[in-house]
Motif scaffolding. Structure first.
Motif, PDB file in Angstrom:
ATOM      1  N   HIS A 104    -139.682  50.226 -44.053  1.00 43.89           N
ATOM      2  CA  HIS A 104    -138.441  50.316 -44.813  1.00 43.89           C
ATOM      3  C   HIS A 104    -137.896  48.911 -45.050  1.00 43.89           C
ATOM      4  O   HIS A 104    -138.071  48.008 -44.217  1.00 43.89           O
ATOM      5  CB  HIS A 104    -137.423  51.166 -44.069  1.00 43.89           C
ATOM      6  CG  HIS A 104    -137.749  52.628 -44.076  1.00 43.89           C
ATOM      7  ND1 HIS A 104    -137.092  53.540 -43.279  1.00 43.89           N
ATOM      8  CD2 HIS A 104    -138.659  53.345 -44.791  1.00 43.89           C
ATOM      9  CE1 HIS A 104    -137.577  54.749 -43.500  1.00 43.89           C
ATOM     10  NE2 HIS A 104    -138.529  54.658 -44.414  1.00 43.89           N
ATOM     11  N   PHE A 105    -137.190  48.725 -46.155  1.00 47.03           N
ATOM     12  CA  PHE A 105    -136.834  47.371 -46.607  1.00 47.03           C
ATOM     13  C   PHE A 105    -135.989  46.587 -45.616  1.00 47.03           C
ATOM     14  O   PHE A 105    -136.072  45.359 -45.556  1.00 47.03           O
ATOM     15  CB  PHE A 105    -136.119  47.424 -47.967  1.00 47.03           C
ATOM     16  CG  PHE A 105    -134.782  48.118 -47.943  1.00 47.03           C
ATOM     17  CD1 PHE A 105    -133.638  47.460 -47.529  1.00 47.03           C
ATOM     18  CD2 PHE A 105    -134.676  49.438 -48.368  1.00 47.03           C
ATOM     19  CE1 PHE A 105    -132.403  48.099 -47.507  1.00 47.03           C
ATOM     20  CE2 PHE A 105    -133.450  50.081 -48.362  1.00 47.03           C
ATOM     21  CZ  PHE A 105    -132.307  49.414 -47.928  1.00 47.03           C
ATOM     22  N   ASP A 106    -135.159  47.261 -44.816  1.00 47.67           N
ATOM     23  CA  ASP A 106    -134.301  46.536 -43.877  1.00 47.67           C
ATOM     24  C   ASP A 106    -135.048  46.121 -42.622  1.00 47.67           C
ATOM     25  O   ASP A 106    -134.489  45.432 -41.763  1.00 47.67           O
ATOM     26  CB  ASP A 106    -133.068  47.363 -43.514  1.00 47.67           C
ATOM     27  CG  ASP A 106    -133.401  48.748 -42.993  1.00 47.67           C
ATOM     28  OD1 ASP A 106    -134.262  49.421 -43.572  1.00 47.67           O
ATOM     29  OD2 ASP A 106    -132.779  49.187 -42.002  1.00 47.67           O
ATOM     30  N   GLN A 142    -147.917  55.153 -50.765  1.00 47.29           N
ATOM     31  CA  GLN A 142    -147.876  56.355 -51.595  1.00 47.29           C
ATOM     32  C   GLN A 142    -146.633  57.154 -51.194  1.00 47.29           C
ATOM     33  O   GLN A 142    -146.724  58.248 -50.644  1.00 47.29           O
ATOM     34  CB  GLN A 142    -149.138  57.190 -51.394  1.00 47.29           C
ATOM     35  CG  GLN A 142    -150.423  56.438 -51.721  1.00 47.29           C
ATOM     36  CD  GLN A 142    -151.656  57.241 -51.375  1.00 47.29           C
ATOM     37  OE1 GLN A 142    -151.713  58.450 -51.533  1.00 47.29           O
ATOM     38  NE2 GLN A 142    -152.683  56.556 -50.891  1.00 47.29           N
ATOM     39  N   PRO A 143    -145.454  56.619 -51.475  1.00 41.93           N
ATOM     40  CA  PRO A 143    -144.220  57.150 -50.883  1.00 41.93           C
ATOM     41  C   PRO A 143    -143.812  58.519 -51.431  1.00 41.93           C
ATOM     42  O   PRO A 143    -144.050  58.841 -52.595  1.00 41.93           O
ATOM     43  CB  PRO A 143    -143.176  56.095 -51.246  1.00 41.93           C
ATOM     44  CG  PRO A 143    -143.697  55.462 -52.490  1.00 41.93           C
ATOM     45  CD  PRO A 143    -145.187  55.448 -52.326  1.00 41.93           C
ATOM     46  N   ASN A 144    -143.190  59.294 -50.564  1.00 43.98           N
ATOM     47  CA  ASN A 144    -142.584  60.551 -50.987  1.00 43.98           C
ATOM     48  C   ASN A 144    -141.262  60.246 -51.696  1.00 43.98           C
ATOM     49  O   ASN A 144    -140.723  59.147 -51.607  1.00 43.98           O
ATOM     50  CB  ASN A 144    -142.370  61.468 -49.776  1.00 43.98           C
ATOM     51  CG  ASN A 144    -141.495  60.812 -48.709  1.00 43.98           C
ATOM     52  OD1 ASN A 144    -140.274  60.704 -48.853  1.00 43.98           O
ATOM     53  ND2 ASN A 144    -142.121  60.356 -47.623  1.00 43.98           N
ATOM     54  N   VAL A 149    -137.164  54.858 -52.318  1.00 50.66           N
ATOM     55  CA  VAL A 149    -136.239  53.731 -52.507  1.00 50.66           C
ATOM     56  C   VAL A 149    -136.245  52.780 -51.321  1.00 50.66           C
ATOM     57  O   VAL A 149    -135.715  51.667 -51.412  1.00 50.66           O
ATOM     58  CB  VAL A 149    -134.802  54.232 -52.760  1.00 50.66           C
ATOM     59  CG1 VAL A 149    -134.728  55.001 -54.054  1.00 50.66           C
ATOM     60  CG2 VAL A 149    -134.294  55.088 -51.603  1.00 50.66           C
ATOM     61  N   SER A 150    -136.810  53.199 -50.197  1.00 47.79           N
ATOM     62  CA  SER A 150    -136.869  52.342 -49.007  1.00 47.79           C
ATOM     63  C   SER A 150    -138.183  51.585 -48.889  1.00 47.79           C
ATOM     64  O   SER A 150    -138.252  50.553 -48.216  1.00 47.79           O
ATOM     65  CB  SER A 150    -136.655  53.189 -47.738  1.00 47.79           C
ATOM     66  OG  SER A 150    -135.355  53.717 -47.704  1.00 47.79           O
ATOM     67  N   PHE A 151    -139.245  52.104 -49.514  1.00 51.42           N
ATOM     68  CA  PHE A 151    -140.545  51.440 -49.501  1.00 51.42           C
ATOM     69  C   PHE A 151    -140.701  50.644 -50.802  1.00 51.42           C
ATOM     70  O   PHE A 151    -141.116  51.180 -51.826  1.00 51.42           O
ATOM     71  CB  PHE A 151    -141.679  52.462 -49.388  1.00 51.42           C
ATOM     72  CG  PHE A 151    -141.774  53.149 -48.050  1.00 51.42           C
ATOM     73  CD1 PHE A 151    -141.788  52.425 -46.876  1.00 51.42           C
ATOM     74  CD2 PHE A 151    -141.873  54.533 -47.978  1.00 51.42           C
ATOM     75  CE1 PHE A 151    -141.895  53.061 -45.646  1.00 51.42           C
ATOM     76  CE2 PHE A 151    -141.987  55.182 -46.759  1.00 51.42           C
ATOM     77  CZ  PHE A 151    -141.997  54.441 -45.584  1.00 51.42           C
ATOM     78  N   LEU A 152    -140.361  49.368 -50.751  1.00 49.04           N
ATOM     79  CA  LEU A 152    -140.423  48.521 -51.941  1.00 49.04           C
ATOM     80  C   LEU A 152    -141.774  47.828 -52.004  1.00 49.04           C
ATOM     81  O   LEU A 152    -142.167  47.128 -51.069  1.00 49.04           O
ATOM     82  CB  LEU A 152    -139.294  47.493 -51.909  1.00 49.04           C
ATOM     83  CG  LEU A 152    -137.875  48.067 -51.726  1.00 49.04           C
ATOM     84  CD1 LEU A 152    -136.846  46.946 -51.741  1.00 49.04           C
ATOM     85  CD2 LEU A 152    -137.562  49.106 -52.793  1.00 49.04           C
TER      86      LEU A 152
END
Length: 287
Positions: A104-106, A142-144, A149-152
């Motif tokens: 996740h981006f953070d 391959q995000p759900n 929006v969290s996997f950039l």
């Protein structure tokens, strides 16, 4: 071995999203919200010095996103990854290993930076091996729809393209004893698939790096689960298991997102496992 808390910055998220079905009248007692219903959060990482290795657990949000993106998260405070490393006499080039609890981006945004011309991306830690696991990597690339929006992709794909990525093998029981980085790892699946929680023995104390299983001390009660979790019922099981273990063994939790508390212990009460005491790193380890 030496441990150093690394403050990479602070941000805010919606309190309702952070506590799911728990009413605001309850969660605001531990995590007060501002006028926009946003709660203060840290992005606290951990640096481990073992011999000639410098292992950084997570990297914070980074600085390569645009102003519009950052405006959603109300960044505040003066912390940065580079300033925190410098406080202990280190630079990004000194890091030998970057361990990413999840993508996740953070947690991984600081792993990748712009190149000099801002025409592409490069690893922020040019001399480091980046550690993830194959199951979570595939989940992230391959995000759900829930986590997209969290996997950039700009935080993730350049890691593999750099040739610096390695995967940690996941055991069948989701607990890895003595990983290649010198600490144990719990693999948990409620928040996101195969999130990794380091378990570090340091000065005869055991510390569980809580990541997003327990983002803050306010998340210790079992039903207090973020709306971001993909499998909340599984989070309940995982929290119960790890909280009971920590209580029975007097383990410390290292809180990545608690803006006020670095470390804490838990105790059993009539209402279940609850927060016992909180500490700064300085109070416990004198550093």
């Amino acid at each position: 071995m030496k441990l150093y808390p690394i403050e990479t910055g602070n941000f805010k998220l919606d309190g309702g999203a952070m506590f799911g079905v728990v009413p605001k009248s309850i969660w605001q007692k531990t995590n007060p919200a501002d006028c926009n219903n946003m709660v203060d959060l840290a992005m606290r990482c951990l640096l481990i010095e073992i011999g000639k290795r410098l292992i950084l657990i997570d990297t914070g949000i980074g600085n390569k996103q645009n102003k519009k993106f950052f405006s959603y998260y109300y960044l505040w405070g003066d912390f940065s990854l580079e300033k925190s490393l410098a406080q202990y006499g280190f630079t990004c080039d000194d890091i030998t290993d970057v361990f990413l609890t999840h993508l996740h981006f953070d947690h991984c945004g600081g792993a990748i930076e712009w190149n000099k011309s801002k025409s592409g991306y490069r690893p922020a830690f040019k001399n480091a091996i980046y550690w993830s696991n194959e199951d979570h990597w595939n989940w992230a690339v391959q995000p759900n729809f829930r986590e997209k929006v969290s996997f950039l992709k700009e935080n993730i794909l350049p890691i593999r393209e750099s040739g610096q990525l390695k995967f940690i093998t996941i055991p069948k029981d989701n607990f890895l004893k003595n990983s290649p980085l010198g600490f144990d790892i719990y693999f948990v699946n409620g928040h996101t698939d195969k999130q990794m929680l380091p378990v570090i023995t340091y000065e005869e104390k055991t510390i569980i790096y809580a990541a997003d299983l327990l983002p803050t001390t306010g998340h210790i009660p079992i039903p207090y689960i973020a709306g971001y979790d993909t499998r909340p019922l599984l989070t309940i099981q995982e929290k119960e298991q790890i909280l009971n273990l920590a209580e029975s063994q007097n383990y410390f939790f290292f809180f990545e997102h608690d803006a006020r508390h670095e470390l804490g212990t838990v105790k059993k009460t009539e209402k279940g496992v609850r927060l016992n005491e909180t500490f700064s790193f300085l109070e416990i380890f004198g550093k």
